[in-house]
Design an enzyme around this catalytic site. Sequence first.
Site, short mmCIF file in Angstrom:
data_model
loop_
_atom_site.label_atom_id
_atom_site.label_comp_id
_atom_site.label_asym_id
_atom_site.label_seq_id
_atom_site.Cartn_x
_atom_site.Cartn_y
_atom_site.Cartn_z
CG ASP A 213 -1.91 1.08 1.04
OD1 ASP A 213 -3.28 0.68 0.79
OD2 ASP A 213 -1.53 2.40 1.45
CG ASN A 221 -4.45 11.08 -6.00
OD1 ASN A 221 -3.83 11.10 -7.18
ND2 ASN A 221 -4.97 10.11 -5.51
CG HIS A 226 -7.29 12.76 -9.14
ND1 HIS A 226 -7.32 11.55 -8.08
CD2 HIS A 226 -7.91 13.76 -8.56
CE1 HIS A 226 -8.28 12.02 -7.17
NE2 HIS A 226 -8.50 13.35 -7.42
CG ASP A 230 -4.38 8.12 -12.96
OD1 ASP A 230 -4.76 7.55 -11.47
OD2 ASP A 230 -5.29 8.61 -13.56
CD GLU A 256 -4.17 4.49 -1.70
OE1 GLU A 256 -4.38 4.76 -0.71
OE2 GLU A 256 -4.92 4.35 -2.66
#
Length: 333
Positions: A213, A221, A226, A230, A256
Amino acid sequence: MHLQEQTAHNPKETLFLFRNQLTYRVQLWTLLVLLPLIALQVWQGSFLLTLILVAFTGFLIYSLSRGQNRPLQDHQAWGFVLFASSSVLYSTWLNAHQGVYWAFPVIATYFFLLRPDTSKRAALTFMLLFIPLIFLRLPPDEALRVILALAISTLLVSYFATVVLQLHKNLVKLATCDPLTGCLNRSQLESLLSRALEEHKKNSTPYSLLLLDLDHFKEVNDRHGHHAGDEVLVGFAQTVKSCLRPQDQLFRLGGEEFLVFFHNCEETEAIKATERLLTKIRASEFSHGLKVTASAGIATAHSEYTDWSLWLHQADEVLYQAKTEGRDSYRVA
């Protein structure tokens, strides 16, 4: 379980079952067609053709008895092709027009029962045997029309089968892979972990799970947008893949969170691999020069796990522990 439920549960297995059902029905329909043909050949006194068709029928009964949920084996596919082809060739030699008509459906089955490269070679071999036979049994002008019609039909079926195969591959990819990172998605996880647990309980084969994680990913973000987030996820997935062995598998579970499935991997090996992986992530730069870290939880297959979800839950528990105790670290179940 209905087909729609299977699609949501495991799309790859659903497509596999669909192909099996298709080949099963081809064999079943062939068997139903053969039964009246055998009676007709007996009535006409064609005993050798009757014998071939009876042997073909016996083979189909054997193949169908294996069930439609089991994969078609190579010997089954080749047995069908050889019996069907020899029946058509001998029938054409014996009955001229009556045998010619069956060449069209028989050659079409090649492209559904055989592998793509093999089906084309089989069709070419059949044509090389069929063409001189047609010229021997039919007038030249009529033989030429039959050959052209069969050649065009074969090309069309071959093209159609190629398109279907490519669509099948694309559907499998869309159904089983995360579109952003290219990692596997959750649809394959249950069947994979269930089989691994069974194998471990039966043969003590070692398997390990690694849950990953990204730390503070929400801040990426919020600060950079965003799109940058990505790009970080894509770069993170590529970094993880570069550290894995060919037999290991990487899943994106959502957001994530990622999962690595280690094949034939003891706990000590999984720990070493995790340490190398976290070090590589720590040293890597992603989109816009961003650096991220990850927390990890390791759980090795155990005979006391009665269900795959318990195994995954153990990895999740220790991942949460790593997150709450400082991040950028791992814990072992």
